[in-house]
Each structure stands twice: as C-alpha cells, then as structure tokens.
Design a protein around this motif. Structure first.
Motif, PDB file in Angstrom:
ATOM      1  N   VAL A 200       0.859  -1.182   0.000  1.00  0.00           N
ATOM      2  CA  VAL A 200       0.000   0.000   0.000  1.00  0.00           C
ATOM      3  C   VAL A 200       0.892   1.227   0.000  1.00  0.00           C
ATOM      4  N   GLU A 201       0.517   2.229  -0.769  1.00  0.00           N
ATOM      5  CA  GLU A 201       1.317   3.439  -0.877  1.00  0.00           C
ATOM      6  C   GLU A 201       0.952   4.454   0.182  1.00  0.00           C
ATOM      7  N   GLU A 202      -0.261   4.331   0.756  1.00  0.00           N
ATOM      8  CA  GLU A 202      -0.690   5.279   1.776  1.00  0.00           C
ATOM      9  C   GLU A 202      -0.976   4.535   3.053  1.00  0.00           C
ATOM     10  N   PRO A 203      -0.800   5.163   4.203  1.00  0.00           N
ATOM     11  CA  PRO A 203      -1.085   4.501   5.469  1.00  0.00           C
ATOM     12  C   PRO A 203      -2.552   4.114   5.577  1.00  0.00           C
ATOM     13  N   PRO A 204      -2.860   2.969   6.182  1.00  0.00           N
ATOM     14  CA  PRO A 204      -4.246   2.547   6.321  1.00  0.00           C
ATOM     15  C   PRO A 204      -5.036   3.465   7.246  1.00  0.00           C
ATOM     16  N   GLN A 205      -6.323   3.567   6.998  1.00  0.00           N
ATOM     17  CA  GLN A 205      -7.200   4.406   7.820  1.00  0.00           C
ATOM     18  C   GLN A 205      -7.685   3.601   9.023  1.00  0.00           C
ATOM     19  N   TYR A 206      -7.890   4.270  10.111  1.00  0.00           N
ATOM     20  CA  TYR A 206      -8.369   3.611  11.318  1.00  0.00           C
ATOM     21  C   TYR A 206      -9.162   4.620  12.139  1.00  0.00           C
ATOM     22  N   ALA A 207     -10.035   4.099  12.978  1.00  0.00           N
ATOM     23  CA  ALA A 207     -10.905   4.972  13.771  1.00  0.00           C
ATOM     24  C   ALA A 207     -10.385   5.155  15.186  1.00  0.00           C
ATOM     25  N   GLU A 208     -10.057   4.078  15.847  1.00  0.00           N
ATOM     26  CA  GLU A 208      -9.621   4.136  17.239  1.00  0.00           C
ATOM     27  C   GLU A 208      -8.329   3.336  17.403  1.00  0.00           C
ATOM     28  N   GLY A 209      -7.527   3.760  18.337  1.00  0.00           N
ATOM     29  CA  GLY A 209      -6.338   3.007  18.686  1.00  0.00           C
ATOM     30  C   GLY A 209      -5.232   3.116  17.663  1.00  0.00           C
ATOM     31  N   PRO A 210      -4.122   2.424  17.909  1.00  0.00           N
ATOM     32  CA  PRO A 210      -2.981   2.467  17.004  1.00  0.00           C
ATOM     33  C   PRO A 210      -3.319   1.820  15.659  1.00  0.00           C
ATOM     34  N   PRO A 211      -2.635   2.211  14.583  1.00  0.00           N
ATOM     35  CA  PRO A 211      -2.927   1.682  13.251  1.00  0.00           C
ATOM     36  C   PRO A 211      -2.184   0.375  13.000  1.00  0.00           C
ATOM     37  N   PRO A 212      -2.647  -0.408  12.029  1.00  0.00           N
ATOM     38  CA  PRO A 212      -1.838  -1.542  11.590  1.00  0.00           C
ATOM     39  C   PRO A 212      -0.643  -1.027  10.798  1.00  0.00           C
ATOM     40  N   PRO A 213       0.415  -1.820  10.688  1.00  0.00           N
ATOM     41  CA  PRO A 213       1.590  -1.345   9.952  1.00  0.00           C
ATOM     42  C   PRO A 213       1.381  -1.430   8.449  1.00  0.00           C
ATOM     43  N   TYR A 214       2.172  -0.656   7.731  1.00  0.00           N
ATOM     44  CA  TYR A 214       2.291  -0.838   6.292  1.00  0.00           C
ATOM     45  C   TYR A 214       3.773  -0.845   5.959  1.00  0.00           C
ATOM     46  N   TYR A 215       4.102  -1.185   4.726  1.00  0.00           N
ATOM     47  CA  TYR A 215       5.504  -1.316   4.355  1.00  0.00           C
ATOM     48  C   TYR A 215       6.002  -0.027   3.725  1.00  0.00           C
ATOM     49  N   ALA A 216       6.974   0.595   4.372  1.00  0.00           N
ATOM     50  CA  ALA A 216       7.529   1.849   3.888  1.00  0.00           C
ATOM     51  C   ALA A 216       8.896   1.591   3.279  1.00  0.00           C
ATOM     52  N   VAL A 217       9.198   2.339   2.224  1.00  0.00           N
ATOM     53  CA  VAL A 217      10.439   2.148   1.483  1.00  0.00           C
ATOM     54  C   VAL A 217      11.595   2.831   2.202  1.00  0.00           C
ATOM     55  N   ALA A 218      12.679   2.098   2.384  1.00  0.00           N
ATOM     56  CA  ALA A 218      13.898   2.687   2.929  1.00  0.00           C
ATOM     57  C   ALA A 218      14.693   3.322   1.796  1.00  0.00           C
ATOM     58  N   THR A 219      15.832   3.905   2.114  1.00  0.00           N
ATOM     59  CA  THR A 219      16.643   4.579   1.114  1.00  0.00           C
ATOM     60  C   THR A 219      17.162   3.585   0.079  1.00  0.00           C
ATOM     61  N   PRO A 220      16.929   3.840  -1.223  1.00  0.00           N
ATOM     62  CA  PRO A 220      17.424   2.908  -2.254  1.00  0.00           C
ATOM     63  C   PRO A 220      18.949   2.887  -2.293  1.00  0.00           C
ATOM     64  N   SER A 221      19.499   1.753  -2.695  1.00  0.00           N
ATOM     65  CA  SER A 221      20.933   1.625  -2.889  1.00  0.00           C
ATOM     66  C   SER A 221      21.197   0.952  -4.222  1.00  0.00           C
TER      67      SER A 221
ATOM     68  N   TYR B 277      10.269  -1.804   5.087  1.00  0.00           N
ATOM     69  CA  TYR B 277      10.157  -2.222   6.475  1.00  0.00           C
ATOM     70  C   TYR B 277       8.809  -1.820   7.045  1.00  0.00           C
ATOM     71  N   ALA B 278       8.357  -2.575   8.053  1.00  0.00           N
ATOM     72  CA  ALA B 278       7.076  -2.289   8.691  1.00  0.00           C
ATOM     73  C   ALA B 278       7.124  -0.922   9.361  1.00  0.00           C
ATOM     74  N   TYR B 279       6.074  -0.130   9.138  1.00  0.00           N
ATOM     75  CA  TYR B 279       6.026   1.235   9.664  1.00  0.00           C
ATOM     76  C   TYR B 279       4.629   1.502  10.203  1.00  0.00           C
ATOM     77  N   TYR B 280       4.556   2.081  11.408  1.00  0.00           N
ATOM     78  CA  TYR B 280       3.281   2.398  12.047  1.00  0.00           C
ATOM     79  C   TYR B 280       3.045   3.906  11.956  1.00  0.00           C
ATOM     80  N   ASP B 281       2.016   4.297  11.232  1.00  0.00           N
ATOM     81  CA  ASP B 281       1.732   5.719  11.049  1.00  0.00           C
ATOM     82  C   ASP B 281       0.826   6.180  12.193  1.00  0.00           C
ATOM     83  N   TRP B 282       1.447   6.592  13.291  1.00  0.00           N
ATOM     84  CA  TRP B 282       0.693   6.890  14.497  1.00  0.00           C
ATOM     85  C   TRP B 282      -0.047   8.226  14.431  1.00  0.00           C
ATOM     86  N   HIS B 283       0.418   9.164  13.618  1.00  0.00           N
ATOM     87  CA  HIS B 283      -0.244  10.468  13.478  1.00  0.00           C
ATOM     88  C   HIS B 283      -0.481  11.143  14.830  1.00  0.00           C
TER      89      HIS B 283
END
Length: 393
Positions: A339-360, A383-389
């Motif tokens: 997924v390119e955008e963080p998942p939407q959630y209503a309450e509590g912490p979000p599920p993770p999505y995969y964010a791109v690290a620096t290319p090499s 890597y797994a990333y939690y978009d806590w906002h």
C-alpha cells in the motif's frame, strides 16, 4: 538470436507483493516475449528460476605498507532452483527452441520457517533475497538472466525483550576553558522513556542539564544513529587468515530543540517535550546472521556556543517490528499487498504498512560478474512502519 528478439524478460510477484516473512510462500511468474524462435541448449533446465537468500561482506583493507587484502564472508540461508520449461518439451529435429510469442511461467517457493535475518543494505555488506530467471542458451551464447530482489522481514517482537520498557540512561560532563581557568562543569543526565521502539513511534527524552559555566546554552540536538557492523576474513601473504570488523554509522533523523540552559542554571529536559520520530528501518537484532549486524543509538548533543566542543552522550536503544502490548494490545496484521498510503483507522494504534527505505545501487553477485544480468539497478528494502499520526501516548 539477436538481443532485440527478446522483447520482454521480467519477474513479477503475485499482487506485486515483494515483502515476505519466514515460512511464507513467494508466488510469481517469469514473463518472456520473443519476436522469433529462441534456440535452447540440449539440457534439462531450459528456463529456470533460482530463489536465493544470503548475507555477504566484502571490502579492501591495507594490512601493511605493501599489501592490500580483500576481506570477504558469506552465509547462505537457502538456494533453490526450479525448472519452469525443459527443452524436451519443444523439439524440432532435436534442436530445442522456445517459440516466438508471449510466454508466462508461474513459480512458487516456500521460504524456510525460521532463521531468516531481515534484508539490509550497507556499504560493506548486505542481507539480500532474490529470484533470478535464467534462459539457458546454446554453447557459445551467453545465458539470459533477470534478477529481482525482494525483502524478507524478521518480525522481531519487542514483547520478548526483557529490557524493552527499561529507559536508556546516559550521563556526561564538560568544563570550559583551560588549565587554571576552567569553569565549573556542564553536566547532563538524560534518558529515553523506554528502551525499545518500532518504526513510526517516537522516542521521548527527559533529564536535566546543570550548567555550571558562565556561558548560556541556547539549544540542544537529538539524533538517531544507525551503526552497521560487518565481519569478514582475508588471507594475508605468509601470515594466514585474519578476521576484521568494518563499521559504518549514519544519522537517520535529527531534531534541533530549544531546550537550553542559562549560565549557572538548571534546565528540566522533560518539560521541553523532546521527541525524535523513528523512520522505516530494519530491526536492530543480529539473530540469524553472524556477519552483518545493525544497532541504534540516540545521540544527545548539548550545543555549546563559541569555539568549544559540544557535549555529547549516547543512549543505546532497540528497534523491533512487533510493538509493546502496552501500546498495541492487539497483534498487528501485516498487509498481504503493498500500500502506498497509510491505512485508515478509527480508534487506537494503526496496523503497519511497508515503507520504502533509502534505495541503494545493486552490485552484481560474484556469479553474475561478466554477464549482462537484467533487472532493476537499484533496490530499496521495505520495512514495517506504524503511522501513528500523534496518537501514540
């Protein structure tokens, strides 16, 4: 056959998913499009895909005035070859050919259930997983190769770390001036709110600065430092093997704060609200890999005006993948498709999505040296990333 006849040669993964965990099944397909028939070599493996997972290190070091040694090391976690098309399936007067047109060859491979370290790329070493398609050409004609690299994530659970909730603490002091004209010390006591975090979370700092000098301290700086350690062995002339360690550190994030301290005064760092976000990075454990390791440190800098050197202290922390239950009571569900955008959630912490690290840039493997191996020229692990906002406590 001229290379222009090979119109398409590619590997794609099912649902474009290119992040996996130990025990999961990697599904994909090899796609080939030919403008004319392609001659094949009379062997059983005309078209195959090779799944590989390995760690490797390599660098040159000067060991004496007149000697430079290559230090290398390697660990293989799996290597599996699957035949997707055999020449015996297509014969014309015993000369095997792959007919012109579009061809799709599906494949799947179940990763080992344990023992796979997280993908990681650094200057002197790497942990890398790949799928390589090979078209076996007649003798005298170079084989056609296409390699696509994917990410494997070791889902390190912070709840299994007994020190995860224990703050990291550091102290330091410094005097200004020289000899008989030194000031009273500048002392710093700083600590993190806990000892372990996940990407997307925030490191919060507290503590005190006691400024015994006559110089105002106007601000401080906080940095997140990643240190990669690589271990390899080289053979010295007439001296046998020698094992060396190479380290590389880089700053992943930096926050400059207004947390200062007046001359002869004391400042409460907890009241300054110092917070350092953690970007998408691999976990800091070295389990499963004996030659490449990753560690993280919070660097707290007291910026001293003038020509004085700054006061610096270091706080080691752990970064994992599964967050502490006190912050995330329910086990996270990792996405089955990118997924390119963080998942939407209503309450509590979000599920993770995969964010791109620096290319090499992708360096060719030793077995690919001298060949025209096709595929992307850069690779960025995810890597797994939690978009806590800002919802993190």
């Amino acid at each position: 056959m001229p290379d222009t006849a090979l119109r398409c040669f590619d590997i794609t993964f099912e649902n474009n998913m290119d992040v996996f965990q130990a025990g999961q099944i990697v599904k994909g397909q090899v796609q080939i499009e030919l403008s004319e028939d392609m001659k094949m070599r009379m062997v059983e493996a005309g078209i195959q895909v090779v799944m590989k997972g390995e760690a490797s290190c390599k660098w040159l070091d000067s060991v004496s005035k007149n000697e430079t040694v290559t230090f290398v090391s390697r660990e293989i976690y799996f290597q599996n070859a699957q035949i997707l098309w055999a020449p015996s399936q297509e014969k014309t007067n015993y000369n095997p050919v792959l007919p012109a047109g579009k061809h799709t060859f599906p494949f799947q491979y179940q990763l080992p259930g344990s023992g796979l370290p997280t993908s990681f790329e650094t200057t002197f070493g790497r942990v890398r997983y790949s799928a390589e398609a090979i078209i076996d050409q007649p003798r005298g004609t170079p084989d056609k190769k296409f390699k696509r690299i994917f990410t494997v994530l070791d889902t390190y659970d912070l709840n299994q770390d007994p020190n995860a909730t224990t703050p990291s603490i550091a102290k330091g002091s410094k005097t200004l001036g020289m000899l008989m004209f030194t000031s009273d010390p500048i002392e710093v006591n700083v600590q993190t709110d806990r000892g372990a975090y996940c990407p997307g979370e925030v490191i919060r700092l507290g503590g005190t600065i006691n400024n015994g000098s006559g110089t105002d301290i106007r601000h401080t700086t906080v940095q997140l430092i990643q240190t990669a350690t690589c271990i390899a062995t080289g053979q010295r002339w007439g001296a046998g093997n020698e094992t060396r360690t190479k380290t590389e550190s880089k700053t992943l994030n930096e926050v400059k704060t207004m947390a200062g301290c007046k001359a002869k005064g004391t400042a409460d760092l907890s009241a300054a609200g110092i917070a350092l976000p953690i970007p998408a990075v691999p976990p800091s454990v070295r389990r499963y890999c004996g030659i490449v390791g990753v560690e993280y440190t919070v660097k707290f800098i007291v910026n001293i005006p003038g020509l004085h050197k700054n006061l610096e202290v270091y706080l080691p922390i752990t970064i994992g993948v599964i967050p502490l239950r006190s912050y995330y009571p329910t086990a996270p569900s990792f996405p089955s498709a990118p997924v390119e955008e963080p998942p939407q959630y209503a309450e509590g912490p979000p599920p993770p999505y995969y964010a791109v690290a620096t290319p090499s840039k992708i360096e060719k493997d030793q077995e690919d040296k001298g060949t025209d191996c096709m595929g992307p020229k850069e690779f960025a692990p995810k890597y797994a990333y939690y978009d806590w906002h800002g919802k993190q406590p």
